[in-house]
Design an enzyme around this catalytic site. Structure first.
Site, PDB file in Angstrom:
ATOM      1  CG  ASP A   1      -2.063   0.986   1.126  1.00 35.17           C
ATOM      2  OD1 ASP A   1      -2.504   1.273   0.001  1.00 35.17           O
ATOM      3  OD2 ASP A   1      -2.507   1.487   2.170  1.00 35.17           O
TER       4      ASP A   1
ATOM      5  CB  SER B   1      -6.640   2.691  -0.247  1.00 36.40           C
ATOM      6  OG  SER B   1      -5.269   3.007  -0.130  1.00 36.40           O
TER       7      SER B   1
ATOM      8  CD  GLN C   1      -4.051   1.728  -3.169  1.00 33.44           C
ATOM      9  OE1 GLN C   1      -3.535   2.834  -3.258  1.00 33.44           O
ATOM     10  NE2 GLN C   1      -3.790   0.895  -2.166  1.00 33.44           N
TER      11      GLN C   1
END
Length: 277
Positions: A195, A219, A270
């Site tokens: 991430d 996110s 993502q």
């Protein structure tokens, strides 16, 4: 436990499929870092099956997590098959879901193999550190942020640069402290690190960063595929990030993660919110 990352990934088991976090990592806005929830949810799901390692995960971030209370992970045993085990994990705080994830675990098999090559002319992280006389872990803008990873930018620091660049970033990363040999700890640690840098890459073509004043970034969803068992999260890994599109207050980014031998060990993708208010 000597490693803060190992402590973050260690869960308390409350029932056969129910787990609770014991440590947390705040992000720079005093909420839970999304990678922490990814890593903990993957560990919770792993603990409900018989030791197979994950091959993929697909997750949605539903609400910002709070660092004030633990996270509860409720795992559903969706299916145990001859080759694949499937699990669904829901993370909750204050009685509400903040995150859900589906993940798959695969028994090791032999098969056809190919991969994209390691990018050319990437300097070794120790060379970069020697040249810069410091690691590029964190910029001055976010020194109060906490991460259990060393991050060394290859060229521009994707996390903080305001120079307009193509939407491609390269950085090396590894856990700051040694981790135990248990493979699942390294898988969950890599999920944690996956991430880092993705959403920042979507802002490289723009004169803004995730730390820009009045920037709201978060996110939305996250996917990850594990290709190889030949890695350790406490050894240097090269992450290449690429954002093919941004628009409608969202940015989409993909990542490729290589070990020092040039093997592609994982891929990630993502979509995130990048809204200036």
């Amino acid at each position: 436990m000597d490693s803060p990352l190992e402590s973050i990934l260690s869960l308390e088991q409350l029932d056969s499929n129910l787990f609770r976090s014991q440590e947390h990592c705040e992000n720079f806005r005093k909420t839970l870092f999304g990678g922490q929830v990814l890593g903990q949810a993957l560990m919770a799901a792993y603990n409900t099956q018989d030791g197979e390692l994950p091959n993929s995960l697909h997750a949605y971030f539903l609400r910002a997590g709070s660092s004030e209370i633990p996270v509860i992970y409720d795992v559903e045993k969706v299916r145990d098959g001859r080759s694949f085990n499937s699990r669904r994990a829901v993370a909750r705080q204050f009685g509400r879901p903040i995150f859900n994830m589906s993940t798959s675990f695969h028994k090791e098999e032999k098969g056809y193999e190919h991969q994209l090559p390691l990018p050319d002319n990437i300097p070794h992280p120790e060379e970069i550190i020697a040249r810069q006389k410091k690691t590029a872990e964190l910029s001055e803008e976010h020194k109060n942020s906490v991460t259990p990873f060393h991050l060394v930018a290859v060229d521009e620091d994707v996390f903080s640069t305001k120079v307009i660049d193509p939407p491609v970033g390269y950085f090396w990363m590894k856990a700051m402290k040694p981790l135990p040999d248990s493979p699942i700890v390294h898988y969950c640690a890599l999920a944690f690190a996956s991430d880092l840098g993705l959403l920042a890459t979507a802002l490289l073509p723009h004169e803004a960063t995730v730390f820009t004043k009045n920037m709201v970034s978060a996110s939305i969803d996250h996917a990850m595929w594990f290709h190889s068992r030949n890695f350790r999260a406490d050894e240097w890994l090269l992450c290449k990030t690429f954002s093919p599109w941004a628009g409608n207050a969202r940015g989409f980014t993909q990542g490729s993660i290589f070990n020092m031998k040039g093997e592609l060990v994982a891929s990630t993708a993502q979509e995130g919110l990048i809204r200036e208010i």
